[in-house]
Design an enzyme around this catalytic site. Structure first.
Site, PDB file in Angstrom:
ATOM      1  N   CYS A  16      -8.187 106.719  17.553  1.00 10.12           N
ATOM      2  CA  CYS A  16      -9.214 107.768  17.491  1.00 10.12           C
ATOM      3  C   CYS A  16      -9.213 108.685  18.713  1.00 10.12           C
ATOM      4  O   CYS A  16      -9.898 109.697  18.720  1.00 10.12           O
ATOM      5  CB  CYS A  16     -10.602 107.139  17.362  1.00 10.12           C
ATOM      6  SG  CYS A  16     -11.002 106.117  18.777  1.00 10.12           S
ATOM      7  N   ASP A  21     -10.408 107.961  21.666  1.00 10.55           N
ATOM      8  CA  ASP A  21     -11.513 107.690  22.593  1.00 10.55           C
ATOM      9  C   ASP A  21     -11.004 106.981  23.855  1.00 10.55           C
ATOM     10  O   ASP A  21      -9.975 106.311  23.829  1.00 10.55           O
ATOM     11  CB  ASP A  21     -12.591 106.841  21.906  1.00 10.55           C
ATOM     12  CG  ASP A  21     -13.307 107.641  20.836  1.00 10.55           C
ATOM     13  OD1 ASP A  21     -13.164 108.868  20.832  1.00 10.55           O
ATOM     14  OD2 ASP A  21     -14.008 107.025  20.011  1.00 10.55           O
ATOM     15  N   CYS A  67     -17.235 106.766  20.511  1.00 15.18           N
ATOM     16  CA  CYS A  67     -18.244 106.629  19.463  1.00 15.18           C
ATOM     17  C   CYS A  67     -19.348 105.662  19.900  1.00 15.18           C
ATOM     18  O   CYS A  67     -19.256 105.010  20.946  1.00 15.18           O
ATOM     19  CB  CYS A  67     -17.585 106.125  18.195  1.00 15.18           C
ATOM     20  SG  CYS A  67     -17.081 104.408  18.343  1.00 15.18           S
ATOM     21  N   CYS A  97     -13.023  99.691  17.624  1.00 15.78           N
ATOM     22  CA  CYS A  97     -13.724 100.286  18.772  1.00 15.78           C
ATOM     23  C   CYS A  97     -13.943  99.245  19.867  1.00 15.78           C
ATOM     24  O   CYS A  97     -13.996  99.596  21.050  1.00 15.78           O
ATOM     25  CB  CYS A  97     -15.063 100.855  18.336  1.00 15.78           C
ATOM     26  SG  CYS A  97     -14.964 101.929  16.898  1.00 15.78           S
TER      27      CYS A  97
END
Ligand code: FES
Length: 122
Positions: free
Chosen positions: A33, A35, A58, A102
């Site tokens: 992603c 991040d 996120c 995540c």
């Protein structure tokens, strides 16, 4: 979709920020992603005495970052190295399956910061 603990750590993250003159810094990116998470450590006698994080990511990444700082505080470096991404997700009472990736940032960034500290203090 998120547990109360995830929402709590996302809305009120612990230990946000940077540490001036940190003894160890770790940064990891999530390839899926884009991040990024950074962890800063203060270490005395092999014990983590302060830990802060900055996460561009996120809500789940922020919640796992916050949780991993709480779990690492006061631990020895070897104990902190044993903290896994799964343990962090578990401490938040779980993450939705599509957000499990995540949690990879949290413990990985902590481990990188510990490796950085060890490299600087052989
Ligand atoms: Fe990137 Fe969660 S979507 S860490």
């Amino acid at each position: 979709m998120y547990t109360d603990k995830v929402m709590d750590h996302f809305s009120n993250p612990r230990n946000v920020g940077e540490i001036d003159g940190a003894d160890g810094v770790g940064e990891v990116g999530n390839a899926s992603c884009g991040d990024i998470m950074k962890i800063f450590l203060k270490v005395e006698n092999d014990v983590i005495t302060d830990v802060k994080f900055k996460t561009f990511g996120c809500g789940a990444a922020i919640a796992t970052s916050s949780m991993v700082t709480e779990m690492a505080m006061g631990k020895t470096l070897d104990e902190a190295l044993e903290l896994s991404n799964a343990a962090v997700a578990e401490a938040l009472d779980g993450l939705p399956a599509q957000k499990m990736h995540c949690s990879n940032l949290a413990a990985d960034a902590l481990h990188e910061a510990i490796k950085d500290y060890k490299a600087k203090h052989p």
